[in-house]
Design a protein around this motif. Structure first.
Motif, mmCIF file in Angstrom:
data_model
loop_
_atom_site.group_PDB
_atom_site.id
_atom_site.type_symbol
_atom_site.label_atom_id
_atom_site.label_comp_id
_atom_site.label_asym_id
_atom_site.label_seq_id
_atom_site.Cartn_x
_atom_site.Cartn_y
_atom_site.Cartn_z
ATOM 1 N N UNK A 1 5.178 10.118 -8.471
ATOM 2 C CA UNK A 1 5.526 8.709 -8.448
ATOM 3 C C UNK A 1 4.457 7.911 -9.181
ATOM 4 N N UNK A 2 4.910 7.044 -10.080
ATOM 5 C CA UNK A 2 4.028 6.088 -10.741
ATOM 6 C C UNK A 2 4.565 4.699 -10.436
ATOM 7 N N UNK A 3 3.669 3.787 -10.065
ATOM 8 C CA UNK A 3 4.076 2.442 -9.666
ATOM 9 C C UNK A 3 3.331 1.412 -10.519
ATOM 10 N N UNK B 1 0.844 -1.169 0.000
ATOM 11 C CA UNK B 1 0.000 0.000 0.000
ATOM 12 C C UNK B 1 0.897 1.242 0.000
ATOM 13 N N UNK B 2 1.063 1.837 -1.173
ATOM 14 C CA UNK B 2 1.973 2.976 -1.348
ATOM 15 C C UNK B 2 1.596 4.138 -0.440
ATOM 16 N N UNK C 1 -3.474 -2.862 -8.191
ATOM 17 C CA UNK C 1 -3.564 -1.785 -9.171
ATOM 18 C C UNK C 1 -3.802 -0.403 -8.558
ATOM 19 N N UNK C 2 -4.357 -0.337 -7.360
ATOM 20 C CA UNK C 2 -4.567 0.946 -6.685
ATOM 21 C C UNK C 2 -3.278 1.655 -6.318
ATOM 22 N N UNK C 3 -2.170 0.943 -6.362
ATOM 23 C CA UNK C 3 -0.869 1.550 -6.079
ATOM 24 C C UNK C 3 -0.311 2.340 -7.262
ATOM 25 N N UNK C 4 -0.925 2.204 -8.425
ATOM 26 C CA UNK C 4 -0.366 2.757 -9.658
ATOM 27 C C UNK C 4 -0.099 4.255 -9.591
ATOM 28 N N UNK D 1 2.939 7.440 4.240
ATOM 29 C CA UNK D 1 2.342 8.188 5.349
ATOM 30 C C UNK D 1 2.899 7.768 6.701
ATOM 31 N N UNK D 2 3.263 6.495 6.835
ATOM 32 C CA UNK D 2 3.684 5.977 8.131
ATOM 33 C C UNK D 2 5.187 6.097 8.391
#
Length: 114
Positions: free
Chosen positions: A22-24, A1-2, A30-33, A7-8
């Protein structure tokens, strides 16, 4: 989870304040993209969806990686410039700022290393 990972995390490398996008590439999540906009104030990083406003030439920094490479950058095992040289990252803009940001000065261990 990007989003949660950025954040943490409480400490980053000795980079000046800057912003990058940033692109992942993550086939499993896929929500990390992204794209993600990451703003670093010199101490803490904040992340939000989308590409940040171009407030300075430094904000034109873009980093594109796959999920395994991002994990290596995040852990400080690989620098963005080394990842780019290996063909595992695409960088536009100030590579040195990204290298400094991801530099891990603390002792950081992944649980699956042996």
């Amino acid at each position: 989870n990007v989003e949660r990972a950025f954040s943490m995390r409480t400490s980053w490398g000795p980079a000046p304040a800057f912003e990058f996008s940033l692109a992942v590439d993550d086939a499993q999540l896929p929500g990390n993209a992204g794209p993600w906009s990451i703003t670093f104030d010199g101490r803490a990083a904040s992340i939000r969806p989308g590409i940040g406003a171009a407030t300075s030439p430094a904000s034109h920094i873009r980093l594109a990686v796959d999920a395994p490479t991002l994990a290596q950058l995040f852990a400080g095992e690989l620098s963005p410039s080394a990842a780019e040289q290996l063909g595992a990252a695409r960088i536009e803009g100030d590579t040195a700022a990204l290298d400094a940001f991801f530099m891990n000065t603390a002792s950081f261990r992944l649980l699956d290393e042996f």
